[in-house]
Design a protein around this motif. Structure first.
Motif, PDB file in Angstrom:
ATOM      1  N   LYS A 132       0.831  -1.209   0.000  1.00  0.00           N
ATOM      2  CA  LYS A 132       0.000   0.000   0.000  1.00  0.00           C
ATOM      3  C   LYS A 132       0.862   1.253   0.000  1.00  0.00           C
ATOM      4  CE  LYS A 132      -3.842  -2.146   2.529  1.00  0.00           C
ATOM      5  NZ  LYS A 132      -4.597  -2.169   3.807  1.00  0.00           N
ATOM      6  N   ALA A 133       1.920   1.237   0.808  1.00  0.00           N
ATOM      7  CA  ALA A 133       2.806   2.402   0.871  1.00  0.00           C
ATOM      8  C   ALA A 133       3.494   2.638  -0.468  1.00  0.00           C
ATOM      9  CB  ALA A 133       3.840   2.194   1.972  1.00  0.00           C
ATOM     10  N   GLN A 134       3.874   1.572  -1.147  1.00  0.00           N
ATOM     11  CA  GLN A 134       4.517   1.705  -2.452  1.00  0.00           C
ATOM     12  C   GLN A 134       3.573   2.341  -3.476  1.00  0.00           C
ATOM     13  OE1 GLN A 134       5.590  -2.324  -3.347  1.00  0.00           O
ATOM     14  NE2 GLN A 134       7.445  -2.294  -2.088  1.00  0.00           N
ATOM     15  N   PHE A 135       2.334   1.846  -3.533  1.00  0.00           N
ATOM     16  CA  PHE A 135       1.373   2.389  -4.491  1.00  0.00           C
ATOM     17  C   PHE A 135       0.983   3.824  -4.131  1.00  0.00           C
ATOM     18  CE2 PHE A 135       0.556  -2.045  -5.799  1.00  0.00           C
ATOM     19  CZ  PHE A 135       0.508  -1.874  -7.171  1.00  0.00           C
ATOM     20  N   ALA A 136       0.795   4.107  -2.847  1.00  0.00           N
ATOM     21  CA  ALA A 136       0.428   5.462  -2.429  1.00  0.00           C
ATOM     22  C   ALA A 136       1.519   6.445  -2.788  1.00  0.00           C
ATOM     23  CB  ALA A 136       0.145   5.488  -0.930  1.00  0.00           C
ATOM     24  N   ALA A 137       2.775   6.046  -2.620  1.00  0.00           N
ATOM     25  CA  ALA A 137       3.884   6.932  -2.971  1.00  0.00           C
ATOM     26  C   ALA A 137       3.957   7.174  -4.474  1.00  0.00           C
ATOM     27  CB  ALA A 137       5.198   6.328  -2.473  1.00  0.00           C
ATOM     28  N   MET A 138       3.494   6.197  -5.239  1.00  0.00           N
ATOM     29  CA  MET A 138       3.561   6.308  -6.695  1.00  0.00           C
ATOM     30  C   MET A 138       2.460   7.202  -7.250  1.00  0.00           C
ATOM     31  SD  MET A 138       3.405   3.200  -9.493  1.00  0.00           S
ATOM     32  CE  MET A 138       1.696   2.819  -9.145  1.00  0.00           C
ATOM     33  N   SER A 139       1.220   7.067  -6.709  1.00  0.00           N
ATOM     34  CA  SER A 139       0.094   7.769  -7.342  1.00  0.00           C
ATOM     35  C   SER A 139      -0.893   8.382  -6.367  1.00  0.00           C
ATOM     36  CB  SER A 139      -0.666   6.788  -8.242  1.00  0.00           C
ATOM     37  OG  SER A 139      -1.235   5.757  -7.446  1.00  0.00           O
ATOM     38  N   GLY A 140      -0.817   8.016  -5.087  1.00  0.00           N
ATOM     39  CA  GLY A 140      -1.777   8.538  -4.123  1.00  0.00           C
ATOM     40  C   GLY A 140      -3.053   7.740  -4.015  1.00  0.00           C
ATOM     41  N   PHE A 141      -3.205   6.679  -4.851  1.00  0.00           N
ATOM     42  CA  PHE A 141      -4.405   5.851  -4.780  1.00  0.00           C
ATOM     43  C   PHE A 141      -4.326   5.010  -3.508  1.00  0.00           C
ATOM     44  CE2 PHE A 141      -7.879   3.229  -5.993  1.00  0.00           C
ATOM     45  CZ  PHE A 141      -8.515   3.844  -7.068  1.00  0.00           C
ATOM     46  N   PRO A 142      -5.364   5.011  -2.662  1.00  0.00           N
ATOM     47  CA  PRO A 142      -5.258   4.368  -1.342  1.00  0.00           C
ATOM     48  C   PRO A 142      -5.492   2.863  -1.363  1.00  0.00           C
ATOM     49  CG  PRO A 142      -7.417   5.371  -1.578  1.00  0.00           C
ATOM     50  CD  PRO A 142      -6.655   5.715  -2.835  1.00  0.00           C
ATOM     51  N   ASN A 143      -4.853   2.173  -0.419  1.00  0.00           N
ATOM     52  CA  ASN A 143      -5.138   0.773  -0.074  1.00  0.00           C
ATOM     53  C   ASN A 143      -4.905  -0.230  -1.198  1.00  0.00           C
ATOM     54  OD1 ASN A 143      -5.829   1.618   2.480  1.00  0.00           O
ATOM     55  ND2 ASN A 143      -7.735   0.431   2.536  1.00  0.00           N
ATOM     56  N   VAL A 144      -4.083   0.095  -2.177  1.00  0.00           N
ATOM     57  CA  VAL A 144      -3.845  -0.819  -3.295  1.00  0.00           C
ATOM     58  C   VAL A 144      -2.754  -1.809  -2.917  1.00  0.00           C
ATOM     59  CG1 VAL A 144      -3.187  -1.020  -5.719  1.00  0.00           C
ATOM     60  CG2 VAL A 144      -4.513   0.959  -4.948  1.00  0.00           C
ATOM     61  N   ILE A 145      -3.022  -3.092  -3.128  1.00  0.00           N
ATOM     62  CA  ILE A 145      -2.019  -4.117  -2.850  1.00  0.00           C
ATOM     63  C   ILE A 145      -1.545  -4.812  -4.124  1.00  0.00           C
ATOM     64  CG2 ILE A 145      -2.842  -4.538  -0.511  1.00  0.00           C
ATOM     65  CD1 ILE A 145      -4.303  -7.010  -1.525  1.00  0.00           C
ATOM     66  N   GLY A 146      -2.113  -4.451  -5.283  1.00  0.00           N
ATOM     67  CA  GLY A 146      -1.670  -5.049  -6.532  1.00  0.00           C
ATOM     68  C   GLY A 146      -2.467  -4.539  -7.715  1.00  0.00           C
ATOM     69  N   ALA A 147      -1.923  -4.734  -8.900  1.00  0.00           N
ATOM     70  CA  ALA A 147      -2.610  -4.391 -10.149  1.00  0.00           C
ATOM     71  C   ALA A 147      -2.628  -5.632 -11.028  1.00  0.00           C
ATOM     72  CB  ALA A 147      -1.903  -3.243 -10.864  1.00  0.00           C
ATOM     73  N   ILE A 148      -3.764  -5.869 -11.688  1.00  0.00           N
ATOM     74  CA  ILE A 148      -3.959  -7.125 -12.427  1.00  0.00           C
ATOM     75  C   ILE A 148      -4.225  -6.868 -13.906  1.00  0.00           C
ATOM     76  CG2 ILE A 148      -6.449  -7.194 -11.938  1.00  0.00           C
ATOM     77  CD1 ILE A 148      -6.222 -10.252 -11.782  1.00  0.00           C
ATOM     78  N   ASP A 149      -3.732  -7.776 -14.734  1.00  0.00           N
ATOM     79  CA  ASP A 149      -4.032  -7.774 -16.166  1.00  0.00           C
ATOM     80  C   ASP A 149      -3.654  -9.147 -16.708  1.00  0.00           C
ATOM     81  OD1 ASP A 149      -4.916  -6.923 -18.597  1.00  0.00           O
ATOM     82  OD2 ASP A 149      -3.438  -5.333 -18.871  1.00  0.00           O
ATOM     83  N   CYS A 150      -4.023  -9.406 -17.948  1.00  0.00           N
ATOM     84  CA  CYS A 150      -3.633 -10.637 -18.621  1.00  0.00           C
ATOM     85  C   CYS A 150      -2.830 -10.306 -19.868  1.00  0.00           C
ATOM     86  CB  CYS A 150      -4.859 -11.475 -18.996  1.00  0.00           C
ATOM     87  SG  CYS A 150      -5.579 -12.391 -17.605  1.00  0.00           S
ATOM     88  N   THR A 151      -1.964 -11.207 -20.252  1.00  0.00           N
ATOM     89  CA  THR A 151      -1.158 -11.033 -21.455  1.00  0.00           C
ATOM     90  C   THR A 151      -1.111 -12.356 -22.207  1.00  0.00           C
ATOM     91  OG1 THR A 151       0.981 -10.268 -22.321  1.00  0.00           O
ATOM     92  CG2 THR A 151       1.029 -11.598 -20.316  1.00  0.00           C
ATOM     93  N   HIS A 152      -0.936 -12.281 -23.521  1.00  0.00           N
ATOM     94  CA  HIS A 152      -0.973 -13.478 -24.357  1.00  0.00           C
ATOM     95  C   HIS A 152       0.428 -13.843 -24.839  1.00  0.00           C
ATOM     96  CE1 HIS A 152      -5.410 -13.971 -24.957  1.00  0.00           C
ATOM     97  NE2 HIS A 152      -5.379 -12.744 -24.471  1.00  0.00           N
ATOM     98  N   VAL A 153       0.746 -15.128 -24.755  1.00  0.00           N
ATOM     99  CA  VAL A 153       2.005 -15.668 -25.266  1.00  0.00           C
ATOM    100  C   VAL A 153       1.671 -16.538 -26.467  1.00  0.00           C
ATOM    101  CG1 VAL A 153       3.975 -17.156 -24.773  1.00  0.00           C
ATOM    102  CG2 VAL A 153       3.111 -15.587 -23.008  1.00  0.00           C
ATOM    103  N   ALA A 154       2.177 -16.157 -27.622  1.00  0.00           N
ATOM    104  CA  ALA A 154       1.829 -16.838 -28.875  1.00  0.00           C
ATOM    105  C   ALA A 154       2.467 -18.217 -28.952  1.00  0.00           C
ATOM    106  CB  ALA A 154       2.275 -15.999 -30.064  1.00  0.00           C
ATOM    107  N   ILE A 155       1.674 -19.194 -29.433  1.00  0.00           N
ATOM    108  CA  ILE A 155       2.153 -20.567 -29.589  1.00  0.00           C
ATOM    109  C   ILE A 155       1.737 -21.094 -30.956  1.00  0.00           C
ATOM    110  CG2 ILE A 155       2.014 -21.036 -27.109  1.00  0.00           C
ATOM    111  CD1 ILE A 155      -0.558 -22.652 -27.696  1.00  0.00           C
ATOM    112  N   ARG A 156       2.385 -22.173 -31.354  1.00  0.00           N
ATOM    113  CA  ARG A 156       1.965 -22.878 -32.564  1.00  0.00           C
ATOM    114  C   ARG A 156       0.616 -23.549 -32.314  1.00  0.00           C
ATOM    115  NH1 ARG A 156       6.020 -27.412 -34.473  1.00  0.00           N
ATOM    116  NH2 ARG A 156       5.411 -28.191 -32.406  1.00  0.00           N
ATOM    117  N   ALA A 157      -0.205 -23.649 -33.340  1.00  0.00           N
ATOM    118  CA  ALA A 157      -1.510 -24.287 -33.193  1.00  0.00           C
ATOM    119  C   ALA A 157      -1.347 -25.700 -32.647  1.00  0.00           C
ATOM    120  CB  ALA A 157      -2.219 -24.329 -34.541  1.00  0.00           C
ATOM    121  N   PRO A 158      -1.937 -25.990 -31.480  1.00  0.00           N
ATOM    122  CA  PRO A 158      -1.793 -27.327 -30.900  1.00  0.00           C
ATOM    123  C   PRO A 158      -2.622 -28.346 -31.668  1.00  0.00           C
ATOM    124  CG  PRO A 158      -3.269 -26.004 -29.570  1.00  0.00           C
ATOM    125  CD  PRO A 158      -2.745 -25.097 -30.631  1.00  0.00           C
TER     126      PRO A 158
END
Length: 346
Positions: A132-158
């Motif tokens: 929380k302290a790390q995120f607050a120091a970065m942007s001021g947004f309160p009580n944040v413990i993490g940020a989430i997203d998804c990303t795609h890793v390309a593979i050959r057609a199985p």
């Protein structure tokens, strides 16, 4: 004469040919800058990793020319860092391509076994306070413990369930869930779902999602984009902001959550085998997931040691990930009130 020539040929075949071994290259003899450019880690970290993995990788053999543990580790890391064909990497290291193919699963498995040491979600109050302290120091947004997203890793057609791996950008992939902190450390990575799987489904099925839904965190939340449902432990932006306060909330939310996008860029920039600009991974989905998990551990090892990216690597991830398919989520009254309270606090 023909019979004599035949027996001479047979005699020659019976003579055991002397085996010729290529000289193994001492890659660790090079300096840190060279090692980071090719294996993404400096000498001290590589030596520590080899020491940890050594007992599992040192094979009992009667040969006097078994592949040394450092060579197994560094050649595998060279593949993860560049995505280069195995034959080319093996030639550089003085081993054969079949040998590299044989040792790589053991190295990857050894690295993945270190996950519990390097990738930890902040469930305790003390861990959450730090995040929380790390995120607050970065942007001021309160009580944040993490940020989430998804990303795609390309593979050959199985060969099996091919359609399940086609994502919204129409290429085959593994959809990987990433949760990070303000220092771009990975606190959760889920790599097992095909590319067509929706981001919110992956979170709902993950151990982190289930524990958060069960109330494992009482005073803190993660930030997600509009592809996720609004919950008391997951704050999302306003879909159609109507007031200046809602627009300001969305701006602060976006600025804070953008750290996960930078983390994914750093993650893929450091381990180029994961990035589509280097082509697709020509392996079965199960093996690709193993590679992703190993790269996640190695990413955190590098971040904890403040290891820089080599020149040019930061520009690796240039293709945006497919946006999740829009879904209508049932509004949660308590979560709606909580988001309004955060908006007013901001």
């Amino acid at each position: 004469m023909a019979e004599l020539a035949f027996f001479e040929d047979v005699a020659r075949q019976r003579i055991r040919r002397e085996r010729i071994f290529r000289e193994h290259t001492d890659l660790l003899a090079n300096g840190d800058e060279w090692l980071i450019s090719r294996f993404r880690l400096p000498r001290a970290v590589l030596l520590e990793l080899c020491a940890v993995l050594g007992p599992a990788l040192a094979r009992n053999t009667r040969r006097n020319n078994a592949v040394p543990v450092p060579l197994q580790v560094l050649t595998t890391l060279g593949f993860l860092a560049t995505g280069t064909f195995q034959r080319e990497l093996a030639d550089r290291s003085g081993i054969s391509q079949p040998t590299l193919s044989r040792v790589m699963p053991d190295v990857l498995g050894g690295i993945v076994s270190l996950t519990h040491l390097y990738i930890k979600f902040p469930y305790t109050v003390a861990e959450q306070a730090n995040k929380k302290a790390q995120f607050a120091a970065m942007s001021g947004f309160p009580n944040v413990i993490g940020a989430i997203d998804c990303t795609h890793v390309a593979i050959r057609a199985p060969s099996m369930n091919e359609n399940a791996f086609v994502n919204r950008k129409h290429f085959h992939s593994i959809n990987v869930q990433v949760i990070c902190d303000a220092d771009m450390l990975l606190v959760n990575v889920v790599a097992r779902w095909p590319g067509s799987t929706h981001d919110s489904f992956i979170l709902r099925q993950s151990s982190v999602g289930r524990r958060l839904e069960a109330g494992a965190v009482r005073d803190g939340w993660i930030l997600g984009d509009s592809g996720y449902p609004l919950k008391q432990w997951l704050l999302t932006p306003f879909a159609n902001p109507q007031s200046a306060e809602e627009r300001q909330y969305n701006i602060s939310h976006t600025q804070t959550r953008s750290v996960v996008e930078r983390t994914i860029g750093l993650f893929k920039g450091r381990w180029r085998c994961l990035d589509r600009t280097g082509g697709m991974l020509l392996y079965r989905p199960e093996k690709v997931c193993q590679m992703i998990r190993a790269c996640a551990v190695l990413h955190n090892m590098a971040q904890l040691q403040n290891v820089p990216l080599p020149p040019g690597a930061e520009a690796a991830c240039v293709r945006p990930d497919p946006d999740p398919q829009p879904q209508a989520f049932q509004p949660n009254g308590a979560a709606v009130r909580q988001r309004l309270a955060v908006m007013r606090r901001l």
